[in-house]
Design a protein around this motif. Sequence first.
Motif, PDB file in Angstrom:
ATOM      1  N   GLN A 151       0.939  -0.843   0.463  1.00 31.37           N
ATOM      2  CA  GLN A 151       0.242  -0.272   0.077  1.00 31.37           C
ATOM      3  C   GLN A 151       0.515   1.152  -0.291  1.00 31.37           C
ATOM      4  O   GLN A 151      -0.154   2.488  -0.711  1.00 31.37           O
ATOM      5  CB  GLN A 151      -0.943  -0.155   1.116  1.00 31.37           C
ATOM      6  N   LEU A 152       1.754   1.566   0.276  1.00 29.22           N
ATOM      7  CA  LEU A 152       3.374   2.837   0.709  1.00 29.22           C
ATOM      8  C   LEU A 152       3.419   2.095  -0.941  1.00 29.22           C
ATOM      9  O   LEU A 152       4.697   3.223  -0.908  1.00 29.22           O
ATOM     10  CB  LEU A 152       4.499   1.802   2.198  1.00 29.22           C
ATOM     11  N   GLY A 153       3.683   1.590  -1.842  1.00 33.45           N
ATOM     12  CA  GLY A 153       4.062   1.457  -2.986  1.00 33.45           C
ATOM     13  C   GLY A 153       5.157   0.434  -3.291  1.00 33.45           C
ATOM     14  O   GLY A 153       5.765   0.533  -4.231  1.00 33.45           O
ATOM     15  N   PHE A 154       5.623  -0.425  -2.916  1.00 35.76           N
ATOM     16  CA  PHE A 154       6.411  -0.940  -2.436  1.00 35.76           C
ATOM     17  C   PHE A 154       6.226  -2.119  -3.218  1.00 35.76           C
ATOM     18  O   PHE A 154       4.647  -2.920  -3.175  1.00 35.76           O
ATOM     19  CB  PHE A 154       7.429  -1.462  -0.751  1.00 35.76           C
ATOM     20  N   MET A 155       7.308  -3.120  -4.185  1.00 34.28           N
ATOM     21  CA  MET A 155       6.889  -4.880  -4.333  1.00 34.28           C
ATOM     22  C   MET A 155       7.663  -5.519  -3.698  1.00 34.28           C
ATOM     23  O   MET A 155       8.146  -5.024  -2.976  1.00 34.28           O
ATOM     24  CB  MET A 155       7.501  -4.742  -5.416  1.00 34.28           C
ATOM     25  N   VAL A 156       7.167  -7.020  -3.340  1.00 32.47           N
ATOM     26  CA  VAL A 156       7.438  -7.775  -2.496  1.00 32.47           C
ATOM     27  C   VAL A 156       8.239  -9.061  -2.867  1.00 32.47           C
ATOM     28  O   VAL A 156       7.507  -9.542  -4.271  1.00 32.47           O
ATOM     29  CB  VAL A 156       6.288  -7.961  -1.972  1.00 32.47           C
ATOM     30  N   MET A 157       8.533  -9.056  -2.446  1.00 32.34           N
ATOM     31  CA  MET A 157      10.138 -10.513  -2.700  1.00 32.34           C
ATOM     32  C   MET A 157       9.681 -11.707  -1.863  1.00 32.34           C
ATOM     33  O   MET A 157      10.200 -10.603  -0.947  1.00 32.34           O
ATOM     34  CB  MET A 157      11.528  -9.750  -4.047  1.00 32.34           C
ATOM     35  N   THR A 158       9.750 -12.705  -2.558  1.00 35.13           N
ATOM     36  CA  THR A 158       9.558 -13.867  -2.055  1.00 35.13           C
ATOM     37  C   THR A 158      10.433 -14.736  -2.508  1.00 35.13           C
ATOM     38  O   THR A 158      10.646 -14.908  -3.120  1.00 35.13           O
ATOM     39  CB  THR A 158       8.327 -14.249  -1.357  1.00 35.13           C
ATOM     40  N   GLY A 159      11.052 -16.112  -2.146  1.00 35.94           N
ATOM     41  CA  GLY A 159      11.631 -17.091  -1.785  1.00 35.94           C
ATOM     42  C   GLY A 159       9.752 -18.069  -3.412  1.00 35.94           C
ATOM     43  O   GLY A 159      10.414 -18.561  -3.597  1.00 35.94           O
ATOM     44  N   GLY A 160       8.934 -17.326  -2.964  1.00 33.29           N
ATOM     45  CA  GLY A 160       8.131 -18.350  -4.152  1.00 33.29           C
ATOM     46  C   GLY A 160       7.603 -19.398  -3.803  1.00 33.29           C
ATOM     47  O   GLY A 160       6.557 -19.667  -4.301  1.00 33.29           O
ATOM     48  N   GLY A 208      17.006  18.280   6.875  1.00 31.35           N
ATOM     49  CA  GLY A 208      15.177  19.312   6.110  1.00 31.35           C
ATOM     50  C   GLY A 208      14.097  18.826   6.474  1.00 31.35           C
ATOM     51  O   GLY A 208      13.695  17.858   7.335  1.00 31.35           O
ATOM     52  N   THR A 209      13.562  19.132   5.553  1.00 36.40           N
ATOM     53  CA  THR A 209      12.128  19.534   5.310  1.00 36.40           C
ATOM     54  C   THR A 209      11.714  18.502   3.905  1.00 36.40           C
ATOM     55  O   THR A 209      11.626  19.278   2.746  1.00 36.40           O
ATOM     56  CB  THR A 209      11.074  20.531   5.420  1.00 36.40           C
ATOM     57  N   PRO A 210      11.475  17.234   4.019  1.00 36.40           N
ATOM     58  CA  PRO A 210      11.016  16.514   2.496  1.00 36.40           C
ATOM     59  C   PRO A 210       9.943  17.286   1.776  1.00 36.40           C
ATOM     60  O   PRO A 210       9.134  17.321   3.415  1.00 36.40           O
ATOM     61  CB  PRO A 210      10.944  14.905   2.809  1.00 36.40           C
ATOM     62  N   SER A 211       9.110  17.172   1.026  1.00 36.68           N
ATOM     63  CA  SER A 211       8.447  17.495   0.871  1.00 36.68           C
ATOM     64  C   SER A 211       7.129  16.882   1.271  1.00 36.68           C
ATOM     65  O   SER A 211       6.979  15.880   0.813  1.00 36.68           O
ATOM     66  CB  SER A 211       7.646  18.002  -1.065  1.00 36.68           C
ATOM     67  N   PRO A 212       5.696  17.289   0.501  1.00 39.35           N
ATOM     68  CA  PRO A 212       5.384  15.608   0.894  1.00 39.35           C
ATOM     69  C   PRO A 212       4.972  15.210   0.024  1.00 39.35           C
ATOM     70  O   PRO A 212       4.674  13.828   0.194  1.00 39.35           O
ATOM     71  CB  PRO A 212       3.340  17.090   0.995  1.00 39.35           C
ATOM     72  N   GLU A 213       4.892  15.036  -1.049  1.00 37.71           N
ATOM     73  CA  GLU A 213       5.150  14.294  -2.275  1.00 37.71           C
ATOM     74  C   GLU A 213       6.286  13.239  -1.980  1.00 37.71           C
ATOM     75  O   GLU A 213       6.095  11.937  -2.052  1.00 37.71           O
ATOM     76  CB  GLU A 213       4.933  14.800  -3.332  1.00 37.71           C
ATOM     77  N   GLU A 214       7.701  14.180  -1.455  1.00 31.16           N
ATOM     78  CA  GLU A 214       8.154  12.652  -1.530  1.00 31.16           C
ATOM     79  C   GLU A 214       8.041  12.236  -0.144  1.00 31.16           C
ATOM     80  O   GLU A 214       8.760  10.413  -0.283  1.00 31.16           O
ATOM     81  CB  GLU A 214      10.235  14.133  -1.401  1.00 31.16           C
ATOM     82  N   ARG A 215       7.176  12.991   0.793  1.00 34.19           N
ATOM     83  CA  ARG A 215       7.430  11.741   2.425  1.00 34.19           C
ATOM     84  C   ARG A 215       6.215  11.375   1.960  1.00 34.19           C
ATOM     85  O   ARG A 215       6.808   9.884   2.194  1.00 34.19           O
ATOM     86  CB  ARG A 215       6.860  12.731   3.386  1.00 34.19           C
ATOM     87  N   GLY A 216       5.522  11.692   1.019  1.00 33.66           N
ATOM     88  CA  GLY A 216       4.876  10.549   1.007  1.00 33.66           C
ATOM     89  C   GLY A 216       4.691   9.099  -0.348  1.00 33.66           C
ATOM     90  O   GLY A 216       3.613   8.566  -1.185  1.00 33.66           O
ATOM     91  N   HIS A 217       6.710   8.995  -0.837  1.00 32.19           N
ATOM     92  CA  HIS A 217       6.089   7.958  -1.780  1.00 32.19           C
ATOM     93  C   HIS A 217       7.658   7.913  -1.124  1.00 32.19           C
ATOM     94  O   HIS A 217       8.607   7.877  -2.653  1.00 32.19           O
ATOM     95  CB  HIS A 217       6.373   8.602  -3.357  1.00 32.19           C
ATOM     96  N   PRO A 218       8.082   6.940  -0.257  1.00 30.62           N
ATOM     97  CA  PRO A 218       9.689   7.206  -0.299  1.00 30.62           C
ATOM     98  C   PRO A 218       9.718   5.322  -0.798  1.00 30.62           C
ATOM     99  O   PRO A 218      10.898   5.164  -1.249  1.00 30.62           O
ATOM    100  CB  PRO A 218       9.186   6.268   0.870  1.00 30.62           C
ATOM    101  N   GLU A 219       8.700   4.653  -2.214  1.00 32.14           N
ATOM    102  CA  GLU A 219       9.376   3.932  -2.754  1.00 32.14           C
ATOM    103  C   GLU A 219      10.234   3.964  -3.973  1.00 32.14           C
ATOM    104  O   GLU A 219      10.450   3.123  -4.720  1.00 32.14           O
ATOM    105  CB  GLU A 219       7.996   3.034  -3.517  1.00 32.14           C
ATOM    106  N   ARG A 220       9.885   5.381  -3.955  1.00 31.01           N
ATOM    107  CA  ARG A 220      10.862   5.931  -5.767  1.00 31.01           C
ATOM    108  C   ARG A 220      12.096   6.223  -5.791  1.00 31.01           C
ATOM    109  O   ARG A 220      12.317   6.416  -4.799  1.00 31.01           O
ATOM    110  CB  ARG A 220      10.082   7.164  -5.961  1.00 31.01           C
ATOM    111  N   LYS A 221      12.386   5.607  -6.845  1.00 27.49           N
ATOM    112  CA  LYS A 221      14.343   5.574  -6.602  1.00 27.49           C
ATOM    113  C   LYS A 221      14.285   6.159  -7.359  1.00 27.49           C
ATOM    114  O   LYS A 221      13.774   6.643  -8.508  1.00 27.49           O
ATOM    115  CB  LYS A 221      14.503   3.926  -7.711  1.00 27.49           C
TER     116      LYS A 221
END
Length: 356
Positions: free
Chosen positions: A106-115, A343-356
């Motif tokens: 829900q935070l935007g990350f994908m999940v990897m496992t051994g399957g 620092g003070t991240p913008s609301p957009e950056e704070r809301g998108h920790p998953e972006r590379k």
Amino acid sequence: MTSSASFDTLESLQTDIADLLERLPTLKNRQYIQQALATIVRLAETEVDRLDWKILSASLMDMERGFQLFYDYRHVRKVTIFGSARLSSESPEYRMAVDFARYVSQLGFMVMTGGGGGIMQAGHEGAGRENSFGLNIQLPFEQQANPIIEGDPKLIHFKYFFTRKLFLLKESDAVALFPGGFGTQDEAFECMTLSQTGKFGPVPVVLIDRPGGDYWRSWSEYIDKQLLHKGLVSPEDSSLYTVTDDLVVACNAITRFYQVYHSSRYVGDRLVIRLKIDLSEVEVEQLNANFSDILVTGRIEKSQALPQEAQDETFDLPRLVLYFNQRDLGRLYQMIAAINNMGTPSPEERGHPERK
């Protein structure tokens, strides 16, 4: 005598190699392609066992599948989940893993496992098939992919553990470990070893117990008693991981790691830390005052992308550059934590920790 089929394969290979060599001067990664080809040529000219060639060939095919799959997802942060294949869906650890995977997806990350089953299936159940990768291993037992990821194009079946583990760590931006057996313990200690030696990360590593559980807490007590108190690890090495039985704490450990810190790489002898936002001169001075002990020489300095990073996709990000001693990784993790408090991240950056 060479069969017709073998001749056709050899003829096709000769054509492909000739075409590659003709195009090599124009290819983006020509230096590394040339090195790989030169290595194959040198091996072919030496006495190498047939089994060694089989290992080389199969591991290259493992890596080919992995590289091709993950290339299209290189800009999405991913969380690798490790844990027992034997835990039932009724266990508290399984339900905890489902909830954790749901939260991070829900935070935007994908999940990897051994399957496989157990905690691996729980990770896919929580994240959903569309947000899941399965990196399975070919074994005579416990090797079947779980029904959630089975048949999905993001499922790979690896021949070797070492190539599988390469991608489970190489592609991950965070690692979550739930209780498990020898395999999970191996993965936990390898994460610590690679983090401590700078061969992996920096990334957040969280060890998650069920509510009130003591699996990882007991593990951490063992580390303190048998390793730390005997001088076998440094006190700062505890900064490499977080032990918790609270999913809020676990998720915050991951998202906070990327609040200001973006990523890092070495350019020659210098460690380049990419940031989401620029730090002030006062903040950089504070870092120099608190972390000068990890420097070989010079100071921590603000910088834009170095000339060697001209082709880097993070070219526009502000940077910190330092001559890190490449030994005190626990202290480096502490410095990253300090940077994330600045620092003070913008609301957009704070809301998108998953972006590379």
